[in-house]
Design a protein around this motif. Structure first.
Motif, PDB file in Angstrom:
ATOM      1  N   THR A  25       1.010  -1.268  -0.107  1.00  0.00           N
ATOM      2  CA  THR A  25       0.005   0.071   0.062  1.00  0.00           C
ATOM      3  C   THR A  25       0.806   1.274   0.000  1.00  0.00           C
ATOM      4  OG1 THR A  25      -1.641  -1.016   1.213  1.00  0.00           O
ATOM      5  CG2 THR A  25      -1.887   1.311   1.230  1.00  0.00           C
ATOM      6  N   GLU A  26       1.861   1.256   0.730  1.00  0.00           N
ATOM      7  CA  GLU A  26       2.752   2.364   0.923  1.00  0.00           C
ATOM      8  C   GLU A  26       3.590   2.739  -0.374  1.00  0.00           C
ATOM      9  OE1 GLU A  26       5.013   1.549   4.305  1.00  0.00           O
ATOM     10  OE2 GLU A  26       3.446   1.915   5.729  1.00  0.00           O
ATOM     11  N   ASP A  27       3.698   1.585  -1.355  1.00  0.00           N
ATOM     12  CA  ASP A  27       4.401   1.819  -2.703  1.00  0.00           C
ATOM     13  C   ASP A  27       3.659   2.227  -3.544  1.00  0.00           C
ATOM     14  OD1 ASP A  27       6.951   0.845  -1.279  1.00  0.00           O
ATOM     15  OD2 ASP A  27       6.763  -0.959  -1.928  1.00  0.00           O
ATOM     16  N   GLU A  28       2.422   2.019  -3.487  1.00  0.00           N
ATOM     17  CA  GLU A  28       1.443   2.510  -4.597  1.00  0.00           C
ATOM     18  C   GLU A  28       1.271   4.078  -4.668  1.00  0.00           C
ATOM     19  OE1 GLU A  28      -2.236   0.838  -3.492  1.00  0.00           O
ATOM     20  OE2 GLU A  28      -1.530  -1.143  -3.786  1.00  0.00           O
ATOM     21  N   GLN A  29       1.098   4.550  -5.900  1.00  0.00           N
ATOM     22  CA  GLN A  29       0.898   6.009  -6.025  1.00  0.00           C
ATOM     23  C   GLN A  29       0.086   6.684  -5.559  1.00  0.00           C
ATOM     24  OE1 GLN A  29       3.417   7.292  -7.248  1.00  0.00           O
ATOM     25  NE2 GLN A  29       3.440   7.643  -9.583  1.00  0.00           N
ATOM     26  N   PRO A  30       0.145   7.573  -4.788  1.00  0.00           N
ATOM     27  CA  PRO A  30      -1.037   8.328  -4.062  1.00  0.00           C
ATOM     28  C   PRO A  30      -2.022   9.117  -4.940  1.00  0.00           C
ATOM     29  CG  PRO A  30       0.944   9.826  -4.207  1.00  0.00           C
ATOM     30  CD  PRO A  30       1.350   8.509  -4.759  1.00  0.00           C
ATOM     31  N   PHE A  31      -3.311   8.932  -4.489  1.00  0.00           N
ATOM     32  CA  PHE A  31      -4.316   9.506  -5.293  1.00  0.00           C
ATOM     33  C   PHE A  31      -5.358  10.352  -4.451  1.00  0.00           C
ATOM     34  CE2 PHE A  31      -6.370   5.886  -3.381  1.00  0.00           C
ATOM     35  CZ  PHE A  31      -7.839   6.406  -3.147  1.00  0.00           C
ATOM     36  N   PHE A  32      -5.797  11.440  -5.070  1.00  0.00           N
ATOM     37  CA  PHE A  32      -6.623  12.340  -4.289  1.00  0.00           C
ATOM     38  C   PHE A  32      -8.129  12.250  -4.751  1.00  0.00           C
ATOM     39  CE2 PHE A  32      -2.502  13.859  -4.911  1.00  0.00           C
ATOM     40  CZ  PHE A  32      -2.262  14.458  -3.736  1.00  0.00           C
ATOM     41  N   ALA A  33      -8.775  12.668  -3.825  1.00  0.00           N
ATOM     42  CA  ALA A  33     -10.310  12.416  -3.940  1.00  0.00           C
ATOM     43  C   ALA A  33     -10.634  13.688  -5.046  1.00  0.00           C
ATOM     44  CB  ALA A  33     -11.137  12.882  -2.568  1.00  0.00           C
ATOM     45  N   GLN A  34     -11.517  13.180  -5.901  1.00  0.00           N
ATOM     46  CA  GLN A  34     -11.856  14.173  -6.904  1.00  0.00           C
ATOM     47  C   GLN A  34     -13.277  14.041  -7.470  1.00  0.00           C
ATOM     48  OE1 GLN A  34      -8.921  13.650 -10.200  1.00  0.00           O
ATOM     49  NE2 GLN A  34      -7.547  14.794  -9.252  1.00  0.00           N
ATOM     50  N   PHE A  35     -14.075  14.981  -7.242  1.00  0.00           N
ATOM     51  CA  PHE A  35     -15.555  14.818  -7.591  1.00  0.00           C
ATOM     52  C   PHE A  35     -16.219  16.142  -7.670  1.00  0.00           C
ATOM     53  CE2 PHE A  35     -15.164  14.223  -2.938  1.00  0.00           C
ATOM     54  CZ  PHE A  35     -15.919  15.446  -2.459  1.00  0.00           C
ATOM     55  N   GLU A  36     -17.315  16.115  -8.662  1.00  0.00           N
ATOM     56  CA  GLU A  36     -18.365  17.195  -8.580  1.00  0.00           C
ATOM     57  C   GLU A  36     -19.430  16.781  -8.781  1.00  0.00           C
ATOM     58  OE1 GLU A  36     -19.540  20.769 -11.658  1.00  0.00           O
ATOM     59  OE2 GLU A  36     -17.323  20.271 -11.655  1.00  0.00           O
ATOM     60  N   ASP A  49     -14.584  21.963  -1.423  1.00  0.00           N
ATOM     61  CA  ASP A  49     -15.584  22.423  -0.487  1.00  0.00           C
ATOM     62  C   ASP A  49     -15.077  21.898   0.849  1.00  0.00           C
ATOM     63  OD1 ASP A  49     -17.146  24.112  -2.090  1.00  0.00           O
ATOM     64  OD2 ASP A  49     -18.000  21.908  -3.015  1.00  0.00           O
ATOM     65  N   PHE A  50     -14.358  21.010   1.095  1.00  0.00           N
ATOM     66  CA  PHE A  50     -14.020  20.270   2.094  1.00  0.00           C
ATOM     67  C   PHE A  50     -12.513  20.436   2.419  1.00  0.00           C
ATOM     68  CE2 PHE A  50     -17.564  18.016   0.180  1.00  0.00           C
ATOM     69  CZ  PHE A  50     -18.484  18.237   0.993  1.00  0.00           C
ATOM     70  N   ALA A  51     -11.934  21.479   1.822  1.00  0.00           N
ATOM     71  CA  ALA A  51     -10.326  21.661   1.921  1.00  0.00           C
ATOM     72  C   ALA A  51     -10.302  21.931   3.670  1.00  0.00           C
ATOM     73  CB  ALA A  51     -10.107  22.827   1.246  1.00  0.00           C
ATOM     74  N   GLY A  52      -9.364  21.440   4.150  1.00  0.00           N
ATOM     75  CA  GLY A  52      -8.987  21.613   5.416  1.00  0.00           C
ATOM     76  C   GLY A  52      -9.569  20.790   6.465  1.00  0.00           C
ATOM     77  N   PHE A 159     -12.877   4.999   2.960  1.00  0.00           N
ATOM     78  CA  PHE A 159     -11.760   5.749   2.529  1.00  0.00           C
ATOM     79  C   PHE A 159     -11.506   7.006   3.399  1.00  0.00           C
ATOM     80  CE2 PHE A 159     -13.176   3.590  -1.179  1.00  0.00           C
ATOM     81  CZ  PHE A 159     -12.121   2.891  -1.704  1.00  0.00           C
ATOM     82  N   LEU A 160     -10.147   7.141   3.769  1.00  0.00           N
ATOM     83  CA  LEU A 160      -9.887   8.472   4.402  1.00  0.00           C
ATOM     84  C   LEU A 160      -9.049   9.416   3.559  1.00  0.00           C
ATOM     85  CD1 LEU A 160      -9.881   9.971   7.044  1.00  0.00           C
ATOM     86  CD2 LEU A 160      -7.789   8.783   7.784  1.00  0.00           C
ATOM     87  N   PHE A 161      -9.544  10.520   3.451  1.00  0.00           N
ATOM     88  CA  PHE A 161      -8.569  11.381   2.917  1.00  0.00           C
ATOM     89  C   PHE A 161      -8.157  12.688   3.701  1.00  0.00           C
ATOM     90  CE2 PHE A 161     -10.953   9.366  -0.318  1.00  0.00           C
ATOM     91  CZ  PHE A 161     -10.089   9.085  -1.401  1.00  0.00           C
ATOM     92  N   ASP A 162      -7.107  13.171   3.467  1.00  0.00           N
ATOM     93  CA  ASP A 162      -6.398  14.256   4.565  1.00  0.00           C
ATOM     94  C   ASP A 162      -6.963  15.448   4.149  1.00  0.00           C
ATOM     95  OD1 ASP A 162      -4.850  15.070   2.170  1.00  0.00           O
ATOM     96  OD2 ASP A 162      -3.023  14.059   2.781  1.00  0.00           O
ATOM     97  N   ALA A 168      -5.374   8.846   2.581  1.00  0.00           N
ATOM     98  CA  ALA A 168      -4.497   8.672   3.591  1.00  0.00           C
ATOM     99  C   ALA A 168      -4.606   7.210   4.162  1.00  0.00           C
ATOM    100  CB  ALA A 168      -5.100   9.434   5.080  1.00  0.00           C
ATOM    101  N   ASP A 169      -5.840   6.419   4.016  1.00  0.00           N
ATOM    102  CA  ASP A 169      -6.034   5.034   4.586  1.00  0.00           C
ATOM    103  C   ASP A 169      -7.317   4.656   3.867  1.00  0.00           C
ATOM    104  OD1 ASP A 169      -5.331   2.726   5.598  1.00  0.00           O
ATOM    105  OD2 ASP A 169      -5.262   3.410   7.890  1.00  0.00           O
ATOM    106  N   SER A 170      -7.492   3.286   4.250  1.00  0.00           N
ATOM    107  CA  SER A 170      -8.810   2.705   3.915  1.00  0.00           C
ATOM    108  C   SER A 170      -9.127   1.523   4.964  1.00  0.00           C
ATOM    109  CB  SER A 170      -9.232   2.299   2.434  1.00  0.00           C
ATOM    110  OG  SER A 170      -8.460   1.027   2.197  1.00  0.00           O
ATOM    111  N   TRP A 171     -10.301   1.366   5.274  1.00  0.00           N
ATOM    112  CA  TRP A 171     -10.692   0.062   6.077  1.00  0.00           C
ATOM    113  C   TRP A 171     -11.763  -0.630   5.141  1.00  0.00           C
ATOM    114  CZ3 TRP A 171     -10.698   5.141   7.664  1.00  0.00           C
ATOM    115  CH2 TRP A 171      -9.672   5.627   8.601  1.00  0.00           C
TER     116      TRP A 171
END
Length: 188
Positions: A25-36, A49-52, A159-162, A168-171
């Motif tokens: 998991t740590e070696d995989e490329q990071p990804f970012f939440a993207q949606f509209e 809209d959820f920045a921070g 999924f957890l996003f920072d 950041a992680d998933s369960w």
């Protein structure tokens, strides 16, 4: 004595598998939440809209008989357990069933969990575009006994996003709320 040795051996095997999974998991490329997508109040929302804030994201559908309501109940327990830190986390439920999950259907569904969950939906194309940015799958499955004659198969990870919308992680489904809560408390 043999029982204890067997227990230690099995534990070591499981620990090695766990460490290998974490390393992968740590070696995989990071990804970012993207949606509209449109929220359950009829307003368009994006990840910006959820920045921070941390985002807990789950994909599912309102007619789900077990996995979705169980996971959202776990999310509600996590949010409750965070106390004042809950303001730093936005739980998000993204529908993979835009045919039935209109903003009105989500407005009826997500408040049942009383955890500030934001329900998001969109057109079939918008949901497909969103799904492409996450490591998930979903599919419509014809089933005569289900509402409207079909159900949905889907990834059941939370999924957890920072605060910068980075993964950041998933369960997996079935992870106890206590475990998720402990992990979140360490990160926040």
């Amino acid at each position: 004595m043999a029982g204890a040795a067997a227990f230690v051996f099995i534990w070591l095997l499981l620990w090695a598998d766990y460490r290998a999974d974490r390393a992968q998991t740590e070696d995989e490329q990071p990804f970012f939440a993207q949606f509209e997508l449109t929220d359950h109040r009829g307003m368009v929302q994006t990840e910006e809209d959820f920045a921070g804030r941390w985002m807990l994201v789950f994909f599912g559908f309102t007619n789900c008989p077990d996995v979705c309501p169980t996971t959202l109940a776990e999310v509600a327990a996590v949010m409750d357990g965070l106390g004042e830190d809950a303001a730093k986390v936005q739980p998000i439920f993204i529908s993979i069933d835009p045919e039935r999950d209109t903003p009105m259907a989500l407005a009826d569904f997500v408040p049942r969990f009383d955890a500030g969950i934001m329900g998001l939906t969109g057109t079939s194309d918008q949901i497909a575009e969103t799904a492409e940015t996450f490591p998930i799958y979903f599919e419509r499955i014809d089933e005569a006994s289900a509402p409207d004659g079909y159900t949905m198969g889907h990834t059941s990870h939370l999924f957890l996003f920072d605060p910068q919308a980075g993964f950041a992680d998933s369960w997996p489904y079935g992870t106890p709320a206590e475990e998720i809560l402990a992990d979140l408390r360490e990160r926040i």
